[in-house]
Write a protein that holds these residues in place. Sequence first.
Motif, PDB file in Angstrom:
ATOM      1  N   MET B   1       0.840  -1.266  -0.052  1.00 41.53           N
ATOM      2  CA  MET B   1       0.114   0.024   0.011  1.00 41.53           C
ATOM      3  C   MET B   1       0.894   1.277  -0.142  1.00 41.53           C
ATOM      4  N   LYS B   2       0.602   2.237  -1.015  1.00 44.34           N
ATOM      5  CA  LYS B   2       1.273   3.489  -0.960  1.00 44.34           C
ATOM      6  C   LYS B   2       0.465   4.403  -0.542  1.00 44.34           C
ATOM      7  N   SER B   3       1.169   5.262   0.248  1.00 45.05           N
ATOM      8  CA  SER B   3       0.336   6.481   0.799  1.00 45.05           C
ATOM      9  C   SER B   3       1.201   7.661   0.624  1.00 45.05           C
ATOM     10  N   ALA B   4       0.416   8.718   0.819  1.00 44.30           N
ATOM     11  CA  ALA B   4       0.806  10.107   0.622  1.00 44.30           C
ATOM     12  C   ALA B   4       0.295  11.111   1.774  1.00 44.30           C
ATOM     13  N   VAL B   5       1.290  12.120   2.201  1.00 43.66           N
ATOM     14  CA  VAL B   5       0.840  13.036   3.084  1.00 43.66           C
ATOM     15  C   VAL B   5       1.053  14.250   2.410  1.00 43.66           C
ATOM     16  N   VAL B   6      -0.373  14.917   2.531  1.00 44.21           N
ATOM     17  CA  VAL B   6      -0.375  16.400   1.994  1.00 44.21           C
ATOM     18  C   VAL B   6       0.123  17.471   2.817  1.00 44.21           C
ATOM     19  N   GLN B   7       1.419  18.474   2.230  1.00 41.51           N
ATOM     20  CA  GLN B   7       1.611  19.475   2.910  1.00 41.51           C
ATOM     21  C   GLN B   7       1.351  20.980   2.560  1.00 41.51           C
ATOM     22  N   LEU B   8       0.836  21.724   3.690  1.00 42.65           N
ATOM     23  CA  LEU B   8       0.402  23.068   3.363  1.00 42.65           C
ATOM     24  C   LEU B   8       1.006  24.106   4.230  1.00 42.65           C
ATOM     25  N   PRO B   9       1.241  25.300   3.958  1.00 46.67           N
ATOM     26  CA  PRO B   9       1.704  26.241   4.986  1.00 46.67           C
ATOM     27  C   PRO B   9       0.784  26.360   6.057  1.00 46.67           C
ATOM     28  N   GLY B  10       1.506  25.783   7.484  1.00 50.15           N
ATOM     29  CA  GLY B  10       0.607  25.819   8.807  1.00 50.15           C
ATOM     30  C   GLY B  10       0.055  24.737   9.232  1.00 50.15           C
ATOM     31  N   LEU B  11       0.190  23.535   8.216  1.00 50.09           N
ATOM     32  CA  LEU B  11       0.048  22.097   8.657  1.00 50.09           C
ATOM     33  C   LEU B  11       1.112  21.660   9.684  1.00 50.09           C
ATOM     34  N   MET B  17       2.111  12.168  11.375  1.00 55.14           N
ATOM     35  CA  MET B  17       1.372  11.364  10.298  1.00 55.14           C
ATOM     36  C   MET B  17       2.341  10.344   9.462  1.00 55.14           C
ATOM     37  N   ILE B  18       3.470  11.029   9.122  1.00 55.46           N
ATOM     38  CA  ILE B  18       4.643  10.414   8.495  1.00 55.46           C
ATOM     39  C   ILE B  18       4.909   9.261   9.159  1.00 55.46           C
ATOM     40  N   ALA B  19       5.359   9.726  10.338  1.00 55.98           N
ATOM     41  CA  ALA B  19       5.805   8.624  11.449  1.00 55.98           C
ATOM     42  C   ALA B  19       4.568   7.389  11.638  1.00 55.98           C
ATOM     43  N   ALA B  20       3.566   7.704  11.662  1.00 52.59           N
ATOM     44  CA  ALA B  20       2.627   6.657  12.038  1.00 52.59           C
ATOM     45  C   ALA B  20       2.380   5.690  10.642  1.00 52.59           C
ATOM     46  N   LEU B  21       2.337   6.485   9.635  1.00 50.35           N
ATOM     47  CA  LEU B  21       2.235   5.899   8.343  1.00 50.35           C
ATOM     48  C   LEU B  21       3.466   4.799   8.011  1.00 50.35           C
ATOM     49  N   THR B  22       4.375   5.475   8.092  1.00 44.64           N
ATOM     50  CA  THR B  22       5.703   4.641   7.824  1.00 44.64           C
ATOM     51  C   THR B  22       5.904   3.447   9.035  1.00 44.64           C
ATOM     52  N   LYS B  23       5.696   3.554  10.288  1.00 43.01           N
ATOM     53  CA  LYS B  23       5.916   2.652  11.187  1.00 43.01           C
ATOM     54  C   LYS B  23       4.809   1.300  10.954  1.00 43.01           C
ATOM     55  N   PRO B 197      -5.774   9.944  15.568  1.00 43.42           N
ATOM     56  CA  PRO B 197      -5.507   8.370  15.891  1.00 43.42           C
ATOM     57  C   PRO B 197      -3.864   8.263  15.849  1.00 43.42           C
ATOM     58  N   GLU B 198      -3.093   9.103  14.966  1.00 40.45           N
ATOM     59  CA  GLU B 198      -1.891   9.008  14.607  1.00 40.45           C
ATOM     60  C   GLU B 198      -0.978   9.252  15.994  1.00 40.45           C
ATOM     61  N   ASN B 199      -1.800   9.868  16.897  1.00 41.72           N
ATOM     62  CA  ASN B 199      -0.829  10.121  18.305  1.00 41.72           C
ATOM     63  C   ASN B 199      -1.027   9.067  19.393  1.00 41.72           C
ATOM     64  N   ARG B 211      -4.193   2.662  16.061  1.00 42.05           N
ATOM     65  CA  ARG B 211      -3.454   1.827  15.073  1.00 42.05           C
ATOM     66  C   ARG B 211      -4.566   1.122  14.110  1.00 42.05           C
ATOM     67  N   GLY B 212      -5.472   0.880  14.891  1.00 43.51           N
ATOM     68  CA  GLY B 212      -6.594  -0.102  13.969  1.00 43.51           C
ATOM     69  C   GLY B 212      -6.888   0.706  12.477  1.00 43.51           C
ATOM     70  N   LEU B 213      -6.889   1.970  12.894  1.00 46.24           N
ATOM     71  CA  LEU B 213      -7.533   2.988  11.586  1.00 46.24           C
ATOM     72  C   LEU B 213      -6.576   2.834  10.505  1.00 46.24           C
ATOM     73  N   PHE B 214      -5.143   2.674  10.764  1.00 44.81           N
ATOM     74  CA  PHE B 214      -4.315   3.088   9.841  1.00 44.81           C
ATOM     75  C   PHE B 214      -3.984   1.528   9.323  1.00 44.81           C
ATOM     76  N   ALA B 215      -4.209   0.555  10.190  1.00 47.41           N
ATOM     77  CA  ALA B 215      -4.074  -0.910   9.874  1.00 47.41           C
ATOM     78  C   ALA B 215      -5.205  -1.268   8.769  1.00 47.41           C
ATOM     79  N   SER B 216      -6.497  -0.802   9.157  1.00 44.22           N
ATOM     80  CA  SER B 216      -7.632  -0.593   8.130  1.00 44.22           C
ATOM     81  C   SER B 216      -7.092  -0.189   7.079  1.00 44.22           C
TER      82      SER B 216
END
Lengths: 80, 223
Positions: B1-11, B17-23, B197-199, B211-216
């Motif tokens: 599964m490939k994922s992407a994280v959007v970056q905008l000024p102020g986020l 989120m990147i850490a959670a998805l990676t782990k 949930p990422e925290n 974790r279950g949300l990302f696992a899903s």
Amino acid sequence: MINARVTVTLKNGVLDPQGKAIEGALGALGFDGIGHVRQGKVFDLQIETADKAKAEAEVKAMCEKLLANTVIENYTISLA
Amino acid sequence: MKSAVVQLPGLNRDRDMIAALTKISGNAPITIWQTETEIPDVDLIVIPGGFSYGDYLRCGAIAARMPVMQAIKAKADAGVKVLGVCNGFQILVEAGLLPGALMRNASLKFVCKEIKLEVVNVDTAFSRAYEQGQIIRCPVAHHDGNYFADEETLKTIEDNGQVVFRYAAGTNPNGSVNDIAGIINAKGNVLGMMPHPENLIEAAHGGADGRGLFASALDVIAA
């Protein structure tokens, strides 16, 4: 140049906790007989055209696309 | 599964989120900047939390009009999963990808604490790792999480099972109507939620209920 003023207010039935807090503060200052207070926003825009109809259409599009969230807000436009 | 994280000024929750998805997936997500109009092939796009554009005008309003959102809309239409957390949820409703609106907390205060969530629909791509009615712990941190929708919209999303997460009894931190904490679109591929949930994904966080949300969503549920 046409000056436009957009007033954005919350729709009826949408909870406005900020308005409620202001209402309470006005009461605390001794202002009696205040009904509901609702908070809104005002935008003043300058449109570079002499054509009022065109300016109004443009400002309406701005309201629909960005200035107001029509799920929760109404807007009115006045031109001068 | 490939994922992407959007970056905008102020986020500012993109790193978490990147850490959670990676782990959880074992692969680092790609990152997408706000001006990008083409998004590479991925299975999941995440809009993280923060304060995009300083919450100017309305939370998420300006971010929702950035070019990248058109690209995300196109991906969502094509069936790609999209997750918006906190400011990400606000951006999704402002962009019209999810119904309703997120307003100032009823208390007028920023809330930063742990609440409890009830998983009320486990038949989604984001919640299938949980049990129906399961109560999970989850952190919240927001000023504008008060979910609102008009009666007709509310009835539609309730009848369609589009409410996925509700604040469990007594823990609604923001005045959301029907204790709504997270909703999904009618098609079932775009989820927005205020809690983070990422925290809460590993022992170091004090628990792994998120974790279950990302696992899903990442399809890494243990068989």
